[in-house]
Design a protein around this motif. Structure first.
Motif, short mmCIF file in Angstrom:
data_model
loop_
_atom_site.label_atom_id
_atom_site.label_comp_id
_atom_site.label_asym_id
_atom_site.label_seq_id
_atom_site.Cartn_x
_atom_site.Cartn_y
_atom_site.Cartn_z
N VAL A 118 -1.60 -2.86 5.01
CA VAL A 118 -0.34 -2.89 4.27
C VAL A 118 -0.32 -4.09 3.33
O VAL A 118 -0.01 -3.97 2.13
CB VAL A 118 0.86 -2.98 5.24
N PHE B 106 -2.65 -3.71 0.33
CA PHE B 106 -2.17 -2.74 -0.66
C PHE B 106 -1.06 -3.34 -1.53
O PHE B 106 -0.99 -3.09 -2.74
CB PHE B 106 -1.66 -1.50 0.06
N GLU B 107 -0.20 -4.16 -0.92
CA GLU B 107 0.95 -4.71 -1.64
C GLU B 107 0.77 -6.19 -1.98
O GLU B 107 1.74 -6.86 -2.34
CB GLU B 107 2.21 -4.53 -0.80
N SER C 229 2.28 -7.74 -5.37
CA SER C 229 3.74 -7.75 -5.42
C SER C 229 4.33 -8.75 -4.44
O SER C 229 5.31 -9.45 -4.75
CB SER C 229 4.28 -6.35 -5.12
N LEU C 230 3.73 -8.86 -3.26
CA LEU C 230 4.21 -9.81 -2.26
C LEU C 230 3.96 -11.25 -2.71
O LEU C 230 4.81 -12.14 -2.53
CB LEU C 230 3.55 -9.54 -0.91
N VAL D 62 10.50 -5.99 -2.00
CA VAL D 62 9.25 -5.35 -2.44
C VAL D 62 8.99 -4.10 -1.62
O VAL D 62 8.73 -3.01 -2.14
CB VAL D 62 8.07 -6.32 -2.32
N ARG D 63 9.07 -4.24 -0.31
CA ARG D 63 8.69 -3.14 0.59
C ARG D 63 9.71 -2.00 0.56
O ARG D 63 9.36 -0.85 0.80
CB ARG D 63 8.51 -3.68 2.00
N GLY E 154 8.93 0.90 -1.80
CA GLY E 154 7.92 1.87 -1.38
C GLY E 154 8.26 2.60 -0.10
O GLY E 154 7.43 3.37 0.42
N SER F 235 6.15 5.67 1.91
CA SER F 235 5.52 5.39 3.20
C SER F 235 6.15 6.24 4.31
O SER F 235 5.45 6.67 5.24
CB SER F 235 5.63 3.90 3.54
N GLU G 40 -0.96 3.94 6.28
CA GLU G 40 -2.27 3.70 5.69
C GLU G 40 -3.40 4.40 6.42
O GLU G 40 -4.57 4.27 6.03
CB GLU G 40 -2.53 2.19 5.63
#
Length: 373
Positions: free
Chosen positions: A11, A14-15, A18-19, A248-249, A252, A256, A353
Protein backbone atom coordinates in the motif's frame (compact mmCIF):
# COMPACT_ATOMS: atom_id res chain seq x y z
CA UNK A 1 4.09 -19.20 -3.83
CA UNK A 2 3.96 -17.13 -0.64
CA UNK A 3 0.75 -15.21 0.07
CA UNK A 4 0.88 -12.89 3.10
CA UNK A 5 -2.21 -12.32 5.19
CA UNK A 6 -1.65 -8.60 4.71
CA UNK A 7 1.15 -6.48 3.30
CA UNK A 8 1.04 -2.81 4.24
CA UNK A 9 4.28 -2.16 2.39
CA UNK A 10 2.47 -2.73 -0.92
CA UNK A 11 0.00 0.00 0.00
CA UNK A 12 2.70 2.44 1.06
CA UNK A 13 4.72 1.78 -2.10
CA UNK A 14 1.73 2.33 -4.38
CA UNK A 15 0.83 5.64 -2.72
CA UNK A 16 4.34 6.72 -1.74
CA UNK A 17 4.53 9.91 -3.80
CA UNK A 18 1.15 11.23 -2.60
CA UNK A 19 1.87 10.33 1.02
CA UNK A 20 5.29 11.98 0.90
CA UNK A 21 3.74 15.13 -0.57
CA UNK A 22 1.14 15.16 2.21
CA UNK A 23 3.85 14.78 4.85
CA UNK A 24 5.87 17.62 3.33
CA UNK A 25 2.78 19.83 3.30
CA UNK A 26 2.27 19.31 7.04
CA UNK A 27 5.96 19.78 7.88
CA UNK A 28 6.11 23.00 5.91
CA UNK A 29 2.93 24.32 7.53
CA UNK A 30 4.37 24.28 11.05
CA UNK A 31 0.95 23.17 12.41
CA UNK A 32 0.90 19.61 13.74
CA UNK A 33 -2.22 19.09 15.89
CA UNK A 34 -5.87 20.04 15.24
CA UNK A 35 -5.18 22.31 12.29
CA UNK A 36 -6.39 22.72 8.70
CA UNK A 37 -5.65 19.11 7.68
CA UNK A 38 -7.94 17.85 10.45
CA UNK A 39 -10.65 20.33 9.48
CA UNK A 40 -10.44 19.33 5.81
CA UNK A 41 -10.45 15.63 6.60
CA UNK A 42 -13.49 15.91 8.88
CA UNK A 43 -15.42 17.76 6.17
CA UNK A 44 -14.30 15.38 3.40
CA UNK A 45 -15.05 12.23 5.40
CA UNK A 46 -18.49 13.51 6.42
CA UNK A 47 -19.27 14.25 2.78
CA UNK A 48 -18.00 10.84 1.65
CA UNK A 49 -20.35 9.25 4.20
CA UNK A 50 -23.34 10.98 2.65
CA UNK A 51 -23.27 14.37 4.34
CA UNK A 52 -26.07 13.70 6.85
CA UNK A 53 -23.79 13.39 9.89
CA UNK A 54 -20.92 15.56 11.09
CA UNK A 55 -17.47 14.08 11.61
CA UNK A 56 -15.46 14.47 14.81
CA UNK A 57 -11.92 13.07 14.54
CA UNK A 58 -10.15 11.47 17.50
CA UNK A 59 -6.86 9.73 18.23
CA UNK A 60 -8.01 6.13 17.65
CA UNK A 61 -10.99 3.83 17.24
CA UNK A 62 -11.16 2.83 20.90
CA UNK A 63 -11.47 6.46 21.94
CA UNK A 64 -14.18 6.89 19.33
CA UNK A 65 -16.19 4.12 21.02
CA UNK A 66 -15.69 5.55 24.49
CA UNK A 67 -16.41 9.15 23.52
CA UNK A 68 -19.41 8.04 21.48
CA UNK A 69 -20.95 6.24 24.45
CA UNK A 70 -20.19 9.20 26.72
CA UNK A 71 -21.82 11.58 24.26
CA UNK A 72 -24.92 9.38 24.37
CA UNK A 73 -25.04 9.77 28.15
CA UNK A 74 -23.79 6.31 29.12
CA UNK A 75 -22.38 6.24 32.62
CA UNK A 76 -21.88 4.12 35.73
CA UNK A 77 -24.44 1.34 36.15
CA UNK A 78 -26.04 1.76 32.73
CA UNK A 79 -26.80 -1.38 30.74
CA UNK A 80 -25.35 -1.43 27.22
CA UNK A 81 -26.04 -4.27 24.78
CA UNK A 82 -23.23 -5.44 22.54
CA UNK A 83 -22.13 -8.49 20.59
CA UNK A 84 -19.45 -10.66 22.21
CA UNK A 85 -17.47 -11.67 19.11
CA UNK A 86 -15.46 -8.55 18.29
CA UNK A 87 -12.29 -8.76 20.41
CA UNK A 88 -13.51 -6.81 23.48
CA UNK A 89 -13.25 -3.37 21.88
CA UNK A 90 -16.82 -2.27 22.59
CA UNK A 91 -16.86 -4.18 25.88
CA UNK A 92 -13.75 -2.37 27.14
CA UNK A 93 -15.27 0.98 26.19
CA UNK A 94 -18.44 0.11 28.11
CA UNK A 95 -16.50 -1.08 31.16
CA UNK A 96 -14.28 2.03 31.13
CA UNK A 97 -17.37 4.16 31.79
CA UNK A 98 -18.53 2.01 34.69
CA UNK A 99 -21.40 0.72 32.56
CA UNK A 100 -22.45 -2.94 32.32
CA UNK A 101 -22.16 -4.97 29.10
CA UNK A 102 -25.20 -7.05 28.19
CA UNK A 103 -24.10 -9.60 25.63
CA UNK A 104 -26.16 -10.44 22.56
CA UNK A 105 -25.54 -13.54 20.46
CA UNK A 106 -24.50 -13.27 16.82
CA UNK A 107 -26.35 -14.60 13.78
CA UNK A 108 -25.07 -16.85 11.01
CA UNK A 109 -23.18 -13.94 9.42
CA UNK A 110 -21.46 -12.99 12.70
CA UNK A 111 -23.34 -9.73 13.28
CA UNK A 112 -25.65 -8.91 16.17
CA UNK A 113 -28.77 -11.11 16.18
CA UNK A 114 -31.96 -9.08 15.93
CA UNK A 115 -34.00 -11.79 17.62
CA UNK A 116 -31.63 -12.14 20.55
CA UNK A 117 -31.43 -8.36 20.87
CA UNK A 118 -35.23 -8.32 21.04
CA UNK A 119 -35.10 -10.84 23.89
CA UNK A 120 -32.36 -8.99 25.74
CA UNK A 121 -34.05 -5.61 25.40
CA UNK A 122 -37.30 -7.05 26.79
CA UNK A 123 -35.48 -8.37 29.87
CA UNK A 124 -34.04 -5.09 31.13
CA UNK A 125 -33.76 -1.35 30.66
CA UNK A 126 -30.96 -0.73 28.18
CA UNK A 127 -29.36 2.68 27.86
CA UNK A 128 -27.71 1.92 24.51
CA UNK A 129 -26.76 -0.78 22.04
CA UNK A 130 -23.46 -1.06 20.18
CA UNK A 131 -24.03 -2.59 16.74
CA UNK A 132 -20.76 -3.82 15.22
CA UNK A 133 -20.66 -4.21 11.43
CA UNK A 134 -18.19 -7.07 11.77
CA UNK A 135 -15.79 -8.12 9.01
CA UNK A 136 -17.13 -5.29 6.82
CA UNK A 137 -20.73 -6.56 6.69
CA UNK A 138 -23.66 -4.39 7.71
CA UNK A 139 -25.67 -5.84 10.56
CA UNK A 140 -29.48 -5.87 10.30
CA UNK A 141 -29.17 -2.22 11.18
CA UNK A 142 -32.50 -0.88 9.98
CA UNK A 143 -34.48 -3.40 12.02
CA UNK A 144 -32.26 -2.95 15.08
CA UNK A 145 -32.62 0.84 14.95
CA UNK A 146 -36.39 0.56 14.51
CA UNK A 147 -36.68 -1.65 17.60
CA UNK A 148 -34.30 0.54 19.60
CA UNK A 149 -36.30 3.66 18.79
CA UNK A 150 -39.50 2.13 20.18
CA UNK A 151 -37.69 1.36 23.44
CA UNK A 152 -35.77 4.65 23.70
CA UNK A 153 -32.42 2.88 23.37
CA UNK A 154 -29.55 4.89 21.87
CA UNK A 155 -27.74 3.25 18.93
CA UNK A 156 -23.99 3.40 18.39
CA UNK A 157 -22.70 1.78 15.20
CA UNK A 158 -19.19 0.36 15.42
CA UNK A 159 -17.95 0.81 11.83
CA UNK A 160 -14.27 0.10 12.44
CA UNK A 161 -14.36 -2.61 9.75
CA UNK A 162 -17.11 -1.21 7.54
CA UNK A 163 -15.92 1.99 5.83
CA UNK A 164 -18.09 2.58 2.73
CA UNK A 165 -20.49 -0.30 3.43
CA UNK A 166 -23.91 0.89 2.35
CA UNK A 167 -27.52 -0.13 2.01
CA UNK A 168 -29.79 0.86 -0.85
CA UNK A 169 -33.30 1.48 0.46
CA UNK A 170 -36.15 2.02 -1.99
CA UNK A 171 -37.68 4.73 0.21
CA UNK A 172 -34.68 6.30 1.92
CA UNK A 173 -32.10 5.96 -0.82
CA UNK A 174 -28.48 5.03 -0.17
CA UNK A 175 -27.33 5.01 3.45
CA UNK A 176 -23.77 4.50 4.62
CA UNK A 177 -22.53 2.57 7.64
CA UNK A 178 -22.46 4.93 10.60
CA UNK A 179 -25.47 7.01 9.53
CA UNK A 180 -28.35 4.78 10.68
CA UNK A 181 -27.98 5.26 14.42
CA UNK A 182 -27.20 8.20 16.71
CA UNK A 183 -23.42 7.85 16.52
CA UNK A 184 -21.12 5.93 14.18
CA UNK A 185 -17.55 5.23 15.22
CA UNK A 186 -14.57 4.45 12.99
CA UNK A 187 -11.03 3.21 13.40
CA UNK A 188 -8.36 4.19 10.89
CA UNK A 189 -5.75 1.75 12.18
CA UNK A 190 -3.37 0.94 9.29
CA UNK A 191 -5.02 -2.40 8.43
CA UNK A 192 -8.53 -0.94 8.11
CA UNK A 193 -10.20 -0.35 4.75
CA UNK A 194 -9.37 3.33 5.28
CA UNK A 195 -6.11 3.22 7.20
CA UNK A 196 -3.75 5.88 8.44
CA UNK A 197 -0.01 5.38 8.87
CA UNK A 198 -0.54 5.19 12.62
CA UNK A 199 -3.52 5.39 14.96
CA UNK A 200 -6.56 7.50 14.18
CA UNK A 201 -10.33 7.40 14.59
CA UNK A 202 -13.53 9.37 14.15
CA UNK A 203 -17.19 9.65 15.07
CA UNK A 204 -20.17 10.50 12.89
CA UNK A 205 -22.78 12.41 14.89
CA UNK A 206 -26.46 12.64 13.98
CA UNK A 207 -27.08 16.07 15.49
CA UNK A 208 -25.32 19.19 16.75
CA UNK A 209 -25.71 18.32 20.45
CA UNK A 210 -23.83 15.03 19.99
CA UNK A 211 -21.24 16.78 17.82
CA UNK A 212 -20.56 19.49 20.41
CA UNK A 213 -20.38 16.99 23.25
CA UNK A 214 -17.97 14.75 21.34
CA UNK A 215 -15.73 17.72 20.46
CA UNK A 216 -15.58 18.72 24.12
CA UNK A 217 -14.89 15.18 25.32
CA UNK A 218 -11.98 14.67 22.91
CA UNK A 219 -10.16 17.71 24.34
CA UNK A 220 -10.29 17.76 28.14
CA UNK A 221 -13.97 18.71 28.30
CA UNK A 222 -13.24 22.23 27.09
CA UNK A 223 -16.01 24.46 25.84
CA UNK A 224 -13.49 27.20 25.20
CA UNK A 225 -9.74 26.92 25.72
CA UNK A 226 -8.85 26.14 29.36
CA UNK A 227 -12.52 26.22 30.40
CA UNK A 228 -13.56 22.69 31.39
CA UNK A 229 -17.35 22.47 31.30
CA UNK A 230 -17.96 18.84 30.26
CA UNK A 231 -17.12 16.07 32.71
CA UNK A 232 -15.18 13.02 31.53
CA UNK A 233 -13.00 14.73 28.94
CA UNK A 234 -9.74 13.27 27.70
CA UNK A 235 -6.89 14.08 25.33
CA UNK A 236 -7.82 12.35 22.07
CA UNK A 237 -6.86 14.61 19.19
CA UNK A 238 -6.10 13.53 15.62
CA UNK A 239 -2.74 14.93 14.56
CA UNK A 240 -2.24 16.82 11.31
CA UNK A 241 0.06 14.22 9.77
CA UNK A 242 -2.42 11.39 10.07
CA UNK A 243 -5.24 13.63 8.84
CA UNK A 244 -3.17 14.47 5.76
CA UNK A 245 -2.44 10.80 5.10
CA UNK A 246 -6.13 9.95 5.51
CA UNK A 247 -7.10 12.63 2.99
CA UNK A 248 -4.81 10.94 0.45
CA UNK A 249 -6.16 7.48 1.17
CA UNK A 250 -9.79 8.62 1.18
CA UNK A 251 -9.53 9.55 -2.50
CA UNK A 252 -8.73 5.93 -3.37
CA UNK A 253 -11.15 4.26 -0.96
CA UNK A 254 -13.79 3.61 -3.60
CA UNK A 255 -11.38 1.72 -5.85
CA UNK A 256 -9.74 -0.23 -3.01
CA UNK A 257 -13.17 -1.18 -1.64
CA UNK A 258 -14.22 -2.47 -5.04
CA UNK A 259 -11.07 -4.58 -5.23
CA UNK A 260 -11.74 -6.09 -1.80
CA UNK A 261 -15.25 -6.99 -2.91
CA UNK A 262 -13.93 -8.56 -6.12
CA UNK A 263 -11.50 -10.72 -4.14
CA UNK A 264 -14.29 -11.82 -1.80
CA UNK A 265 -16.52 -12.73 -4.74
CA UNK A 266 -13.67 -14.66 -6.33
CA UNK A 267 -13.21 -16.66 -3.13
CA UNK A 268 -16.93 -17.34 -2.79
CA UNK A 269 -17.20 -18.56 -6.38
CA UNK A 270 -14.06 -20.69 -6.23
CA UNK A 271 -13.84 -22.30 -2.80
CA UNK A 272 -15.53 -25.68 -2.80
CA UNK A 273 -14.60 -27.91 0.11
CA UNK A 274 -16.90 -29.98 2.33
CA UNK A 275 -15.15 -28.79 5.51
CA UNK A 276 -15.06 -25.09 4.63
CA UNK A 277 -18.06 -22.75 4.81
CA UNK A 278 -17.79 -19.46 2.94
CA UNK A 279 -19.65 -16.29 3.92
CA UNK A 280 -22.97 -15.36 2.39
CA UNK A 281 -22.71 -13.40 -0.84
CA UNK A 282 -23.78 -9.78 -0.60
CA UNK A 283 -23.79 -6.52 -2.49
CA UNK A 284 -22.62 -3.12 -1.29
CA UNK A 285 -23.45 -4.00 2.32
CA UNK A 286 -20.30 -6.18 2.51
CA UNK A 287 -17.01 -4.38 1.90
CA UNK A 288 -14.82 -7.39 2.75
CA UNK A 289 -12.59 -5.91 5.41
CA UNK A 290 -12.01 -9.56 6.27
CA UNK A 291 -12.95 -12.66 4.31
CA UNK A 292 -13.83 -15.18 7.01
CA UNK A 293 -14.52 -18.85 6.37
CA UNK A 294 -15.50 -21.42 8.98
CA UNK A 295 -14.43 -25.00 9.49
CA UNK A 296 -14.97 -27.55 12.26
CA UNK A 297 -11.26 -28.32 11.77
CA UNK A 298 -10.14 -24.69 11.76
CA UNK A 299 -6.77 -25.23 13.44
CA UNK A 300 -5.86 -28.01 11.00
CA UNK A 301 -6.82 -25.80 8.07
CA UNK A 302 -4.73 -22.93 9.42
CA UNK A 303 -1.71 -25.22 9.82
CA UNK A 304 -2.21 -26.62 6.31
CA UNK A 305 -2.38 -23.14 4.78
CA UNK A 306 0.83 -22.19 6.59
CA UNK A 307 2.51 -25.22 4.99
CA UNK A 308 1.31 -23.89 1.63
CA UNK A 309 2.87 -20.50 2.37
CA UNK A 310 -0.49 -18.79 2.92
CA UNK A 311 -1.04 -16.47 5.86
CA UNK A 312 -4.27 -16.59 7.85
CA UNK A 313 -5.58 -15.23 11.15
CA UNK A 314 -8.36 -15.94 13.64
CA UNK A 315 -10.80 -13.08 14.20
CA UNK A 316 -11.50 -13.73 17.04
CA UNK A 317 -10.50 -16.73 19.19
CA UNK A 318 -12.12 -15.80 22.52
CA UNK A 319 -15.63 -14.35 23.02
CA UNK A 320 -15.86 -11.30 25.27
CA UNK A 321 -17.87 -13.06 27.98
CA UNK A 322 -15.10 -15.69 28.26
CA UNK A 323 -12.25 -13.18 28.61
CA UNK A 324 -10.33 -13.52 31.92
CA UNK A 325 -11.21 -10.10 33.34
CA UNK A 326 -14.98 -10.73 33.25
CA UNK A 327 -15.42 -14.47 32.72
CA UNK A 328 -16.47 -15.15 36.31
CA UNK A 329 -19.15 -12.47 36.16
CA UNK A 330 -20.63 -13.99 32.99
CA UNK A 331 -20.12 -17.67 33.83
CA UNK A 332 -23.83 -18.40 33.33
CA UNK A 333 -24.05 -16.66 29.94
CA UNK A 334 -24.20 -19.00 26.95
CA UNK A 335 -24.10 -17.61 23.41
CA UNK A 336 -24.13 -20.66 21.13
CA UNK A 337 -23.51 -18.96 17.79
CA UNK A 338 -20.76 -16.75 19.19
CA UNK A 339 -18.99 -19.61 20.92
CA UNK A 340 -19.17 -21.92 17.91
CA UNK A 341 -17.79 -19.20 15.64
CA UNK A 342 -14.85 -18.58 17.97
CA UNK A 343 -13.83 -22.20 17.49
CA UNK A 344 -14.32 -22.28 13.71
CA UNK A 345 -13.61 -18.92 12.02
CA UNK A 346 -10.52 -18.30 9.92
CA UNK A 347 -9.65 -15.16 7.95
CA UNK A 348 -8.04 -15.53 4.53
CA UNK A 349 -5.83 -12.93 2.81
CA UNK A 350 -8.10 -10.17 1.50
CA UNK A 351 -6.39 -6.85 0.89
CA UNK A 352 -6.66 -4.73 -2.27
CA UNK A 353 -3.09 -5.26 -3.45
CA UNK A 354 -3.47 -9.05 -3.72
CA UNK A 355 -3.17 -10.12 -7.34
CA UNK A 356 -5.42 -12.64 -9.06
CA UNK A 357 -2.72 -15.31 -9.15
CA UNK A 358 -2.38 -15.12 -5.36
CA UNK A 359 -6.14 -15.33 -4.87
CA UNK A 360 -6.35 -18.32 -7.22
CA UNK A 361 -3.53 -20.03 -5.33
CA UNK A 362 -5.44 -19.65 -2.04
CA UNK A 363 -8.56 -21.11 -3.67
CA UNK A 364 -6.65 -24.00 -5.21
CA UNK A 365 -4.88 -24.77 -1.94
CA UNK A 366 -8.10 -24.87 0.09
CA UNK A 367 -9.86 -27.06 -2.45
CA UNK A 368 -6.87 -29.42 -2.37
CA UNK A 369 -6.91 -29.70 1.45
CA UNK A 370 -7.13 -33.43 2.25
CA UNK A 371 -10.47 -34.27 3.87
CA UNK A 372 -8.84 -36.32 6.58
CA UNK A 373 -6.70 -33.40 7.76
Amino acid sequence: MKVPFNDLKRVATFEAASLQAAAARVINSGWFVMGPEVQHFEAEFAQAMGGSHSCVSVANGSDALGIGLQALGVGPGDLVATAANAAMYSTLAILSLGAIPVFVDSNSEHTLSLEHFRMVSAAGTLKAVVVTHLYGRLADIESIVELARTLNIAVLEDCAQAHFAKLNNAKLGQRMAGTFGDVGTFSFYPTKNLGALGDAGALLCANSDLDQRARALRQYGWKTKYSVETAGGRNSRLDEMQAAFLRVRLTGLGASTQRRMEIAQRYSRGIRHPLVRTPKSAGDEFVAHLYVVASPKRDALKAYLAECGIGSEVHYPSPDHRQPIIAQRYADVFLPNTEQAAAEVLSLPCFPELNDAEVDYVIHSINAWPHES
